[in-house]
Design a protein around this motif. Sequence first.
Motif, PDB file in Angstrom:
ATOM      1  N   MET A  53       0.833  -1.199   0.000  1.00 25.60           N
ATOM      2  CA  MET A  53       0.000   0.000   0.000  1.00 25.60           C
ATOM      3  C   MET A  53       0.869   1.251   0.000  1.00 25.60           C
ATOM      4  O   MET A  53       0.411   2.344  -0.303  1.00 25.60           O
ATOM      5  N   VAL A  81      -1.856  -5.920  -6.748  1.00 23.95           N
ATOM      6  CA  VAL A  81      -3.256  -6.238  -6.470  1.00 23.95           C
ATOM      7  C   VAL A  81      -3.372  -7.639  -5.863  1.00 23.95           C
ATOM      8  O   VAL A  81      -4.106  -7.867  -4.901  1.00 23.95           O
ATOM      9  N   ARG A  84      -2.225  -7.638  -2.249  1.00 22.31           N
ATOM     10  CA  ARG A  84      -3.193  -7.058  -1.310  1.00 22.31           C
ATOM     11  C   ARG A  84      -4.365  -7.999  -1.049  1.00 22.31           C
ATOM     12  O   ARG A  84      -5.061  -7.856  -0.042  1.00 22.31           O
ATOM     13  N   ARG A  85      -4.601  -8.942  -1.962  1.00 22.27           N
ATOM     14  CA  ARG A  85      -5.652  -9.921  -1.684  1.00 22.27           C
ATOM     15  C   ARG A  85      -5.189 -10.921  -0.634  1.00 22.27           C
ATOM     16  O   ARG A  85      -6.005 -11.553   0.026  1.00 22.27           O
ATOM     17  N   ASN A 113     -14.550  -6.917  -7.046  1.00 19.79           N
ATOM     18  CA  ASN A 113     -13.689  -7.576  -8.025  1.00 19.79           C
ATOM     19  C   ASN A 113     -14.480  -8.292  -9.099  1.00 19.79           C
ATOM     20  O   ASN A 113     -13.934  -9.082  -9.863  1.00 19.79           O
TER      21      ASN A 113
ATOM     22  N   PHE B 244      -8.264  -0.534  -2.294  1.00 17.61           N
ATOM     23  CA  PHE B 244      -6.959  -1.079  -2.696  1.00 17.61           C
ATOM     24  C   PHE B 244      -6.546  -2.216  -1.766  1.00 17.61           C
ATOM     25  O   PHE B 244      -6.054  -3.250  -2.192  1.00 17.61           O
ATOM     26  N   LEU B 246      -8.264  -4.239  -0.228  1.00 17.28           N
ATOM     27  CA  LEU B 246      -9.022  -5.472  -0.441  1.00 17.28           C
ATOM     28  C   LEU B 246      -8.586  -6.165  -1.724  1.00 17.28           C
ATOM     29  O   LEU B 246      -9.186  -7.145  -2.140  1.00 17.28           O
ATOM     30  N   GLY B 247      -7.557  -5.612  -2.371  1.00 15.78           N
ATOM     31  CA  GLY B 247      -7.091  -6.217  -3.611  1.00 15.78           C
ATOM     32  C   GLY B 247      -7.954  -5.862  -4.798  1.00 15.78           C
ATOM     33  O   GLY B 247      -8.099  -6.651  -5.731  1.00 15.78           O
ATOM     34  N   VAL B 248      -8.554  -4.671  -4.778  1.00 14.01           N
ATOM     35  CA  VAL B 248      -9.355  -4.226  -5.921  1.00 14.01           C
ATOM     36  C   VAL B 248      -8.455  -3.367  -6.808  1.00 14.01           C
ATOM     37  O   VAL B 248      -7.812  -2.449  -6.318  1.00 14.01           O
TER      38      VAL B 248
END
Lengths: 259, 359
Positions: A53, A81, A84-85, A113, B244, B246-248
Amino acid sequence: MSKRIEINDLNVYYSNFLAVEGVSLTIEPRTVTAFIGPSGCGKSTLLRTINRMHEVIPGARVEGEVLIDGQDLYGPGIDPVVVRRQVGMVFQRPNPFPTMSIRDNVIAGVKLNNRKMSKSDADNLVEQSLQGANLWNEVKDRLDKPGSGLSGGQQQRLCIARAIAVSPDVLLMDEPCSALDPISTLAIEDLIGELKNEFTIVIVTHNMQQASRVSDRTAFFNISGTGEPGKLIEFDDTTTIFENPHVQSTEDYISGRFG
Amino acid sequence: MTTMTMNRPVVASGYRPLTKRVQLTTLGLSVVVAFGIFFILDLGGATHNFNIIGAVVVAAVLDIILIYVLSRISEGRRKATDRLMTGLVTTAFLVTLLPLISLIFTTVVNGLPRFDIDFFGSSMRNVVGAGGGGLHALIGTLEITGAATLISVPVGLLSAIYLVEYGRGRLAQAITFFVDVMTGIPSIVAGLFAFALFAIFFGPGIRFGIGGAVALSVLMIPVVVRSTEEMLKLVPNELREAAFALGVPKWLTIVKVVLPTAIAGIVTGVMLSISRIIGETAPLLIIVGMSTSMNYDLFSDRMATLPVFVYTEYANQGMDTQAYLDRAWTSALVLILIVMALNLVARLISHFLSPKGLR
């Protein structure tokens, strides 16, 4: 579910400003690690490098390695991305999405998503995540109401539910209780104790009692002056840090003699 | 010191608040005196006829002074200043409202005689003198404004998204600068731009509706960019970071988090920018021209539009002068009604689209 984090000789920059210098530490799976230290010493900055981040801010970059189960997050071909998931995050101020209901907030990670999900799966995920965040009993009758209508403590637990709904391996918390009252803080601290069984948790906190209550290991960071980079001073078991620290400045800080 | 504060009475001894009755009496007295003065002036032959505006102004000034003096005597300096400022602010508000009310009143009174089925049912084809209508102009205005909106909204919206979410450095600064410059372009210049542009492709003397839409877009795009930009900036950065984390991906965050949060403000901005351009006359006069017949086709021939219709009816009054003037006023009324409707729709949309927790 949970994974080991290894940070090797990490330097973090904002443009040309070196914010954190030479940090190396290892975080074991299924533990709670607390980052403590004075303001501006780079705790949050370091935390944000663990799920990439940090680079959201223009000009921010890192040197060194952050490994999760041996895989370098900053290696070539790694999509931030995807990182971060796997590494979820809870922020200082509760930030539920104002356009979404409580239910939609919980499954936001899935819905945003564009992943398809059957209604029963979604219902299960909502209940499971809210149960996990100790919020289910308080909101089960008003799942369709907006999330911003909850109290601050409930909103923060909603954000935790949202973060664990995407089933990450690691959960990062950036001063999750600093905007909350003591009772909500207690609820979140209890929650951290339960979440530890499933996730690797890293928490930044200014509250040393909180660090000693919730964490297994504690890292103390410090800066020698304004404009100087933050450094990892001492990293050890929480009991050792608070009862028998090896470095003088750690002792000064936790005993309140610092600054 | 402490004892002094403790013993000081909550209300000063001489304090007697002005009651509603005193205030109304003062107002009545001011009005009577002011109208009396002007009535005597009128009787004495100093003015041609009774000067009602002068009387109202004098009454207002008199009332503010009287209230201030009374309040100063019985309520003290702080309260008197408060009453004086309240009086000034209220007066300023009424002065602002006055031209608007006068304008709407005049337009309604003059526009109503021809606000009939005939006006909305016929064009000016083969009409000389009385009769005829503005349907052709109404259709033209709706089509051209609609086309201008179709061009401006995507361009403006995407530019604003670029500026807020992606733009960094020189390019973004340059775009912001030119958008600011474009907001100040005189509308006639936009018309000349469109005319010059289409003259290159279709030869000099080209007149068609889509040209007008392009000219109006030149005026509309900067307004859309500006208002959308402000609305996107209002979306808290924490929401973007939450998505972001949350992986979006970034584009999904913009589409599914940022835009829905700001949509109410964006739609309101677009509606207001439509209101801004729907009454433009000069550019349409140049590139669209005027027609007395119905023309549904944006891509060929001249078209009538409401503002230009108002202008031509007023400028070229025929034998039956009143008929031409009536049609001009009715067109103006229709234009005002459209703008009012757009504003209402904008309010409704922003009410229903704004995030439910904040409503």
